[in-house]
Design a protein around this motif. Sequence first.
Motif, PDB file in Angstrom:
ATOM      1  N   ALA A  23       0.802  -1.295  -0.058  1.00  0.00           N
ATOM      2  CA  ALA A  23       0.100   0.053   0.271  1.00  0.00           C
ATOM      3  C   ALA A  23       0.843   1.183   0.084  1.00  0.00           C
ATOM      4  N   GLU A  24       0.556   2.111  -0.995  1.00  0.00           N
ATOM      5  CA  GLU A  24       1.608   3.244  -1.220  1.00  0.00           C
ATOM      6  C   GLU A  24       0.558   4.485  -1.822  1.00  0.00           C
ATOM      7  N   ALA A  25       1.460   5.571  -1.211  1.00  0.00           N
ATOM      8  CA  ALA A  25       0.850   6.877  -2.017  1.00  0.00           C
ATOM      9  C   ALA A  25       1.410   7.002  -3.323  1.00  0.00           C
ATOM     10  N   CYS A  26       0.541   7.318  -4.087  1.00  0.00           N
ATOM     11  CA  CYS A  26       0.620   7.730  -5.480  1.00  0.00           C
ATOM     12  C   CYS A  26      -0.139   9.096  -5.881  1.00  0.00           C
ATOM     13  N   PHE A  51      -4.220  -5.060  -8.574  1.00  0.00           N
ATOM     14  CA  PHE A  51      -4.131  -3.786  -7.992  1.00  0.00           C
ATOM     15  C   PHE A  51      -5.310  -3.013  -8.180  1.00  0.00           C
ATOM     16  N   ALA A  52      -5.419  -1.831  -7.319  1.00  0.00           N
ATOM     17  CA  ALA A  52      -6.460  -0.735  -7.266  1.00  0.00           C
ATOM     18  C   ALA A  52      -5.769   0.413  -6.998  1.00  0.00           C
ATOM     19  N   TYR A  53      -6.277   1.572  -7.665  1.00  0.00           N
ATOM     20  CA  TYR A  53      -5.759   2.714  -7.039  1.00  0.00           C
ATOM     21  C   TYR A  53      -7.099   3.871  -6.964  1.00  0.00           C
ATOM     22  N   HIS A  82     -11.264  -1.798  -0.066  1.00  0.00           N
ATOM     23  CA  HIS A  82     -10.429  -1.603   1.069  1.00  0.00           C
ATOM     24  C   HIS A  82     -10.012   0.417   1.090  1.00  0.00           C
ATOM     25  N   LEU A  83      -9.733   0.595  -0.447  1.00  0.00           N
ATOM     26  CA  LEU A  83      -9.444   2.117  -0.585  1.00  0.00           C
ATOM     27  C   LEU A  83     -10.830   2.788  -0.383  1.00  0.00           C
ATOM     28  N   GLU A  84     -11.690   2.228  -1.071  1.00  0.00           N
ATOM     29  CA  GLU A  84     -13.207   2.958  -0.784  1.00  0.00           C
ATOM     30  C   GLU A  84     -13.466   3.066   0.733  1.00  0.00           C
ATOM     31  N   GLY A  85     -13.254   1.814   1.379  1.00  0.00           N
ATOM     32  CA  GLY A  85     -13.776   1.782   2.947  1.00  0.00           C
ATOM     33  C   GLY A  85     -13.078   2.756   3.657  1.00  0.00           C
ATOM     34  N   LYS A  86     -11.795   3.068   3.480  1.00  0.00           N
ATOM     35  CA  LYS A  86     -10.876   3.828   4.353  1.00  0.00           C
ATOM     36  C   LYS A  86     -10.999   5.309   3.586  1.00  0.00           C
ATOM     37  N   ASP A  87     -11.730   5.649   2.346  1.00  0.00           N
ATOM     38  CA  ASP A  87     -12.036   6.713   1.980  1.00  0.00           C
ATOM     39  C   ASP A  87     -10.585   7.502   1.302  1.00  0.00           C
ATOM     40  N   LEU A  88      -9.530   6.493   1.131  1.00  0.00           N
ATOM     41  CA  LEU A  88      -8.391   6.912   0.725  1.00  0.00           C
ATOM     42  C   LEU A  88      -8.446   7.513  -0.693  1.00  0.00           C
ATOM     43  N   ASN A  90      -5.307   9.191  -3.652  1.00  0.00           N
ATOM     44  CA  ASN A  90      -4.002   9.455  -4.091  1.00  0.00           C
ATOM     45  C   ASN A  90      -3.183   8.283  -3.509  1.00  0.00           C
ATOM     46  N   ALA A  91      -3.717   7.109  -3.378  1.00  0.00           N
ATOM     47  CA  ALA A  91      -3.390   5.634  -2.900  1.00  0.00           C
ATOM     48  C   ALA A  91      -3.451   4.530  -3.916  1.00  0.00           C
ATOM     49  N   CYS A  92      -2.461   3.785  -3.791  1.00  0.00           N
ATOM     50  CA  CYS A  92      -2.452   2.236  -4.508  1.00  0.00           C
ATOM     51  C   CYS A  92      -2.302   1.140  -3.665  1.00  0.00           C
ATOM     52  N   ILE A  93      -2.968   0.071  -3.976  1.00  0.00           N
ATOM     53  CA  ILE A  93      -2.596  -1.103  -3.220  1.00  0.00           C
ATOM     54  C   ILE A  93      -2.385  -2.127  -4.528  1.00  0.00           C
ATOM     55  N   ALA A  94      -1.459  -2.802  -4.271  1.00  0.00           N
ATOM     56  CA  ALA A  94      -0.996  -3.875  -5.107  1.00  0.00           C
ATOM     57  C   ALA A  94      -0.848  -5.257  -4.364  1.00  0.00           C
TER      58      ALA A  94
END
Length: 188
Positions: A23-26, A51-53, A82-88, A90-94
């Motif tokens: 999980a990283e900032a992009c 991935f998702a971002y 999980h990105l949506e659930g945390k309302d993140l 400029n983030a990416c999870i691969a």
Amino acid sequence: MQRIAQPGRAEQTINKSRFIGAAEACADEREVMALFRRLAAEHPSAHHLAFAYRLKTPQGLLQRCHDAGEPSGTAGKPILQHLEGKDLVNACIAVVRYYGGINLGTGGLARAYGNTARMALEAARLEPYVEMAKLRLTVDYGRWEPLAREVERLGGRVLDKDFGQRVTVLAVAPLAEAAALRERYGDG
């Protein structure tokens, strides 16, 4: 909204398949692609890189996900949730998968990818997202250092400076503070 302040990594093995999450900032799609290239280079024999971002752009929120050859909806979508659930933003999870020879089924795959994404996010440090604005300000030499200190105190940073007859500063600062900085230091 939140952002990833410090990257997170996680790994788990399920029925001999190894799942590695990052999980990283992009800030933009160029940084997202750089992350994917880096992970692909780190794991050249991996079978899948799902991935998702989510990116905040001037046109609105851009979000994408990819199943990387897994059955439709079993990899990218569980990660994106999980990105949506945390309302993140400029983030990416691969999530990298090394296939262990045992089929997990669609439900098992979705849980494995989703749980690995969750674990990577738990290992990351999150903080509130603050929208930033770019500022170009021109000040006298005596006001340059106070400006730099104030930008830093507000959570921004000086990107560039040019020392001529006056000092021209390119900085980013919280959008909510941009007008006040322009008023105090002028706009050149």
